[in-house]
Design an enzyme around this catalytic site. Sequence first.
Site, PDB file in Angstrom:
ATOM      1  N   HIS A  65       0.827  -1.220   0.000  1.00 34.93           N
ATOM      2  CA  HIS A  65       0.000   0.000   0.000  1.00 34.93           C
ATOM      3  C   HIS A  65       0.862   1.272   0.000  1.00 34.93           C
ATOM      4  CE1 HIS A  65      -2.918   3.041   1.037  1.00 34.93           C
ATOM      5  NE2 HIS A  65      -2.386   3.208   2.228  1.00 34.93           N
ATOM      6  N   HIS A  90       3.849   6.936   5.383  1.00 34.79           N
ATOM      7  CA  HIS A  90       2.664   7.657   5.832  1.00 34.79           C
ATOM      8  C   HIS A  90       1.830   6.924   6.879  1.00 34.79           C
ATOM      9  CE1 HIS A  90       0.210   5.391   2.849  1.00 34.79           C
ATOM     10  NE2 HIS A  90      -0.793   5.677   3.636  1.00 34.79           N
ATOM     11  N   ASP A  91       1.877   5.579   6.914  1.00 32.22           N
ATOM     12  CA  ASP A  91       1.076   4.856   7.900  1.00 32.22           C
ATOM     13  C   ASP A  91       1.915   4.322   9.068  1.00 32.22           C
ATOM     14  OD1 ASP A  91      -1.515   5.174   6.971  1.00 32.22           O
ATOM     15  OD2 ASP A  91      -1.338   3.528   5.528  1.00 32.22           O
ATOM     16  N   GLU A  94       0.953   5.973  12.524  1.00 30.98           N
ATOM     17  CA  GLU A  94      -0.426   5.618  12.837  1.00 30.98           C
ATOM     18  C   GLU A  94      -0.547   4.148  13.257  1.00 30.98           C
ATOM     19  OE1 GLU A  94      -3.385   7.494  12.014  1.00 30.98           O
ATOM     20  OE2 GLU A  94      -4.839   5.909  12.406  1.00 30.98           O
ATOM     21  N   ASP A  95       0.144   3.251  12.535  1.00 31.93           N
ATOM     22  CA  ASP A  95      -0.119   1.822  12.697  1.00 31.93           C
ATOM     23  C   ASP A  95       0.957   1.034  13.441  1.00 31.93           C
ATOM     24  OD1 ASP A  95      -2.386   2.289  11.289  1.00 31.93           O
ATOM     25  OD2 ASP A  95      -1.638   1.536   9.379  1.00 31.93           O
ATOM     26  N   ASP A 157      -3.132   8.561  -1.281  1.00 30.33           N
ATOM     27  CA  ASP A 157      -3.562   7.526  -0.339  1.00 30.33           C
ATOM     28  C   ASP A 157      -5.020   7.155  -0.615  1.00 30.33           C
ATOM     29  OD1 ASP A 157      -3.545   5.863   1.909  1.00 30.33           O
ATOM     30  OD2 ASP A 157      -4.105   7.500   3.263  1.00 30.33           O
TER      31      ASP A 157
END
Length: 749
Positions: A65, A90-91, A94-95, A157
């Site tokens: 992704h 980018h994630d 967050e993750d 995204d």
Amino acid sequence: MTTAQKSFTTPEEDLIIQDAFRDLLDGYIASNHRKKVEIIERAFNFAREAHSGIRRRSGEPYILHPIAVARIASQEIGLGSTSICAALLHDVVEDTEYTVEDIEQHFGPKIAQLVDGLTKISGGIFGDKASLQAENFRKLLLTMSEDIRVVLIKMADRLHNMRTLGSMAPNKQYKIAGETLYIYAPLAHRLGLFSIKTELEDLSFKYEHPEAYAMIERKILESEAKRSSVYNDFSAPITRELERMGIKFEAKARIKSVYSIWNKMEKKKVPFEEVYDLYAMRIIFDCDDHSHEKAICWQIYSAITDLYRLHPDRTRDWISVPKANGYQALHLTVMGPDGNWIEVQIRSRRMDEIDEKGFAAHWKYKIGDHDEESELNAWLRTIKDILDNPEPNALDFLDTLKLNLFSSEIVVFTPKGELITLPKDATVLDFAFWLHSQIGCHCIAGKVNHKLVPLSQKLNSGDQVEVLTSQSQTPKPEWINFLASAKGKTRLRAALRKIQQPAINRGREIFDKFLEENNIPLTNDVLTKTLGIFHAANRDELYLMLGNDEIIIDKSLAKALRRQNDRQRGVLAKIFRVNRSSADDAETDDEEVTKRPPVNMKQTYLLRYDSNGSNFKFSGCCCPIPGDPVLGFVDDNNEVTIHTVDCPRALALKASYGQNIVTTEWAPEVEGSFLAKVHIEGIDRLGILQELTHMISTHLNINIRRLDIEARDEVFNCELSVLVSDADVVNTLCDNVRSINGVTKASRI
Ligand code: MN
């Protein structure tokens, strides 16, 4: 960070990941950005390690992704290494366990800042609560005005999530598709990311209306053979002529997107077969020197119009005046060989790239130029403006912004020939506030194309606008109705807040003095009744009207209030108090803390209003009077506020708080006087005003509260405030006024 495989990916998957990354790098290396491959490789390895062992819903390794997002950012938007790294990472925050500080340590502050921005706006814009939507959206824009790349990567995204939406749960598909259509596609349009906008729309449409999508897609395929033969017949002579002229160009047939075909079918109520502008011909020419672009466009234009009949009013010159999102091209529509109109779009290679990639392409042509005063910057300034003057209500904020996201635009000129983009329906006042808060506040009128016009005059594209100001002018609350731009509204509200306080204080003094002189104690009922008579939503609004001399309180009010007070001490008051509270008699002006009985939302709520007071409140935004269709908004205290059914505020409440709306009906016997406004227009003649006032006060016996009349040239405009018992009286008044010789219009506002 090493590539040591802690992950549970299979060797085949490792190969797929390597290929995807290789593809990303190859595309980047082929672009004309500086070659910073090393940092991109580091970002990839970092992200891969951070997401190791995690899979997407579709089952594929998660890292695919971020790679896909980085690829879109690089190859479809045209961004450079900083953005590619941020997209890859980018994630991560967050993750995974990593923090923004970790990112900063490894990749420096710039990339960390972008990742931080992306993490902040990672949540859906549509939370469960309406105010949450606004807050998230606000965050999105706040970050955006700091660095536009955050939003561009967010777009990438979203696009990848939409492309892979099929593997999501159906209920999530619906939510994400709606959100995309509502927020992201218009935003992409604003940013000039035209092809991304089209794809987002098509994908949303596909998930929201799968059958319609499949039907249109099938019909496009079926009609292809016929379409291409018509296109060949049409384009061959043009191609020949341009080659003869020695122009280097590329011509292609551009088919309308599925979503815009659907829109056209819906709007025009026609079947697929009757959508005639299914495709356009696009001519992209090569040109080394910018200064020749415009001339070449018109040469091609002239060649085409020699071959085919031109549609007289469908030529669009987006070269002299580019669209707000940066779009440049010359469009014309001609009659094709089969008798249908065909649009031809003429543009240079540079213009084409700007159209496809939006503002990122601008940057490509102007690397390192930070002073570029683009229309995009102007838009960003508007957003900053709204954020600098935050509205107390987050919902209002969202409404203001939506307004600007969806409305189309007009372009007007300053006297110096500067171009200014304003939303459709913008007025002289919008223009004035756009220039400066101070110019807006002191605006008295305008000159449009050298003709004197009122400040409420709506502007059209191409108008030349000049603002007339006066130091004695002050901003007026009713100006809000003349403003279409979010920027204008924000600036007016900020100015009003600043200047209203002295008037409120003055109004309070007037009211207190009036009560004292007439020996009336200030009870809640006195207040409720006064607010009702003057349609004030709250005390401040009443004081403001008084302080600004918009309303006058005199003996008749004292009489009405005293009558009520006397009666209240009688039996009626006791019955009444069952529904109200015993605190009502307290002669203090404390805020009402009464617990009201709950409103039955399933039943029609009967609006009562008599000498004892009312079981509802006026809202202040619209001025309903008994007889008007109204609806009620029930707040947490079970208090019912009424709005006319077509009041814009009521529509907004209906959309966001549907469960708090109760249907209402006026009780048959409603006592009291209500303020209504009437607008009268006519041909000015001697004595007409006298006839008008005679008709209203003597003949109809209606109490006039205020009369504003303005005569210009031969025409007069009059705004009248009257006290009436119900809507029928106003209708009778209008009917009678219209019968006066010279009056052309009379209607309630
Ligand atoms: Mn993501």
